[in-house]
Design a protein around this motif. Structure first.
Motif, short mmCIF file in Angstrom:
data_model
loop_
_atom_site.label_atom_id
_atom_site.label_comp_id
_atom_site.label_asym_id
_atom_site.label_seq_id
_atom_site.Cartn_x
_atom_site.Cartn_y
_atom_site.Cartn_z
N MET A 1 0.85 -1.18 0.00
CA MET A 1 0.00 0.00 0.00
C MET A 1 0.90 1.24 0.00
O MET A 1 1.83 1.36 0.80
CB MET A 1 -0.88 -0.04 1.26
CG MET A 1 -1.89 1.05 1.33
SD MET A 1 -3.02 0.64 2.70
CE MET A 1 -3.90 2.13 2.77
N THR A 2 0.60 2.15 -0.90
CA THR A 2 1.42 3.36 -1.00
C THR A 2 0.83 4.48 -0.16
O THR A 2 -0.38 4.60 -0.01
CB THR A 2 1.54 3.83 -2.45
OG1 THR A 2 0.24 4.14 -2.92
CG2 THR A 2 2.16 2.76 -3.33
N THR A 3 1.71 5.29 0.39
CA THR A 3 1.28 6.45 1.17
C THR A 3 1.35 7.66 0.26
O THR A 3 2.39 7.92 -0.36
CB THR A 3 2.19 6.66 2.39
OG1 THR A 3 2.22 5.44 3.14
CG2 THR A 3 1.68 7.79 3.25
N GLN A 4 0.25 8.39 0.16
CA GLN A 4 0.22 9.57 -0.70
C GLN A 4 0.42 10.82 0.14
O GLN A 4 -0.13 10.94 1.22
CB GLN A 4 -1.10 9.64 -1.44
CG GLN A 4 -1.28 8.48 -2.41
CD GLN A 4 -2.54 8.60 -3.22
OE1 GLN A 4 -3.45 9.32 -2.85
NE2 GLN A 4 -2.60 7.88 -4.32
N ASP A 5 1.19 11.72 -0.40
CA ASP A 5 1.49 12.97 0.28
C ASP A 5 0.32 13.93 0.08
O ASP A 5 0.00 14.31 -1.05
CB ASP A 5 2.77 13.56 -0.30
CG ASP A 5 3.16 14.87 0.38
OD1 ASP A 5 2.61 15.18 1.45
OD2 ASP A 5 4.04 15.58 -0.16
N LYS A 8 1.06 17.03 -1.96
CA LYS A 8 1.21 16.76 -3.39
C LYS A 8 -0.17 16.62 -4.04
O LYS A 8 -0.41 17.16 -5.13
CB LYS A 8 2.03 15.50 -3.60
CG LYS A 8 2.32 15.18 -5.04
CD LYS A 8 3.20 13.96 -5.16
CE LYS A 8 3.45 13.62 -6.61
NZ LYS A 8 4.24 12.39 -6.76
N ILE A 9 -1.07 15.92 -3.37
CA ILE A 9 -2.42 15.74 -3.89
C ILE A 9 -3.13 17.08 -3.99
O ILE A 9 -3.79 17.38 -4.99
CB ILE A 9 -3.22 14.75 -3.01
CG1 ILE A 9 -2.59 13.37 -3.09
CG2 ILE A 9 -4.68 14.72 -3.41
CD1 ILE A 9 -3.15 12.38 -2.10
N LEU A 10 -3.00 17.91 -2.98
CA LEU A 10 -3.63 19.23 -2.98
C LEU A 10 -3.06 20.10 -4.10
O LEU A 10 -3.81 20.79 -4.79
CB LEU A 10 -3.44 19.91 -1.62
CG LEU A 10 -4.14 21.25 -1.44
CD1 LEU A 10 -5.65 21.08 -1.59
CD2 LEU A 10 -3.82 21.83 -0.08
N GLU A 15 -3.83 22.57 -9.50
CA GLU A 15 -3.42 22.66 -10.90
C GLU A 15 -4.58 22.27 -11.82
O GLU A 15 -4.81 22.92 -12.84
CB GLU A 15 -2.21 21.77 -11.16
CG GLU A 15 -0.93 22.29 -10.52
CD GLU A 15 0.22 21.30 -10.60
OE1 GLU A 15 0.03 20.16 -11.06
OE2 GLU A 15 1.34 21.68 -10.19
N GLN A 16 -5.30 21.22 -11.46
CA GLN A 16 -6.45 20.80 -12.26
C GLN A 16 -7.54 21.86 -12.25
O GLN A 16 -8.16 22.15 -13.27
CB GLN A 16 -7.01 19.47 -11.75
CG GLN A 16 -6.11 18.30 -12.04
CD GLN A 16 -6.60 17.02 -11.39
OE1 GLN A 16 -7.47 17.04 -10.52
NE2 GLN A 16 -6.05 15.89 -11.80
N ASP A 17 -7.80 22.45 -11.08
CA ASP A 17 -8.80 23.51 -10.97
C ASP A 17 -8.43 24.70 -11.85
O ASP A 17 -9.30 25.29 -12.50
CB ASP A 17 -8.98 23.95 -9.52
CG ASP A 17 -9.68 22.91 -8.65
OD1 ASP A 17 -10.26 21.96 -9.21
OD2 ASP A 17 -9.63 23.05 -7.42
N GLU A 18 -7.15 25.04 -11.87
CA GLU A 18 -6.69 26.15 -12.69
C GLU A 18 -6.88 25.84 -14.18
O GLU A 18 -7.34 26.70 -14.94
CB GLU A 18 -5.21 26.45 -12.39
CG GLU A 18 -4.65 27.59 -13.20
CD GLU A 18 -5.32 28.93 -12.94
OE1 GLU A 18 -5.33 29.76 -13.87
OE2 GLU A 18 -5.83 29.15 -11.82
N GLN A 19 -6.59 24.61 -14.58
CA GLN A 19 -6.78 24.21 -15.97
C GLN A 19 -8.26 24.28 -16.35
O GLN A 19 -8.62 24.72 -17.44
CB GLN A 19 -6.25 22.81 -16.21
CG GLN A 19 -4.74 22.73 -16.18
CD GLN A 19 -4.24 21.30 -16.29
OE1 GLN A 19 -5.00 20.35 -16.22
NE2 GLN A 19 -2.92 21.15 -16.47
#
Length: 64
Positions: A1-5, A8-10, A15-19
């Motif tokens: 299981m990977t731990t997500q930062d 980084k996700i935020l 970036e997606q919201d800006e696009q």
């Protein structure tokens, strides 16, 4: 299981919201439409959906 930062996700979300914002502004400039007020996204001139109307009638009859 990977731990997500979370930072980084935020950052990716921002970036997606800006696009999305940039695309929306571009699309509006190309289509000539102005921004609509809240609650006006859908036209009131559409014919009501017959299937939904019939389901409402059916629901009223079954609840009696």
């Amino acid at each position: 299981m990977t731990t997500q930062d979370p930072k980084k996700i935020l950052k990716q979300k921002h970036e997606q919201d800006e696009q999305k914002t940039e695309f929306t502004e571009f699309a509006r400039s190309q289509s000539g439409h102005t921004e609509m007020e809240a609650g006006q996204e859908f036209g009131h001139d559409r014919a009501p959906d017959e299937q939904n109307r019939m389901k409402s009638v059916e629901n009223r009859q079954s609840s009696r």
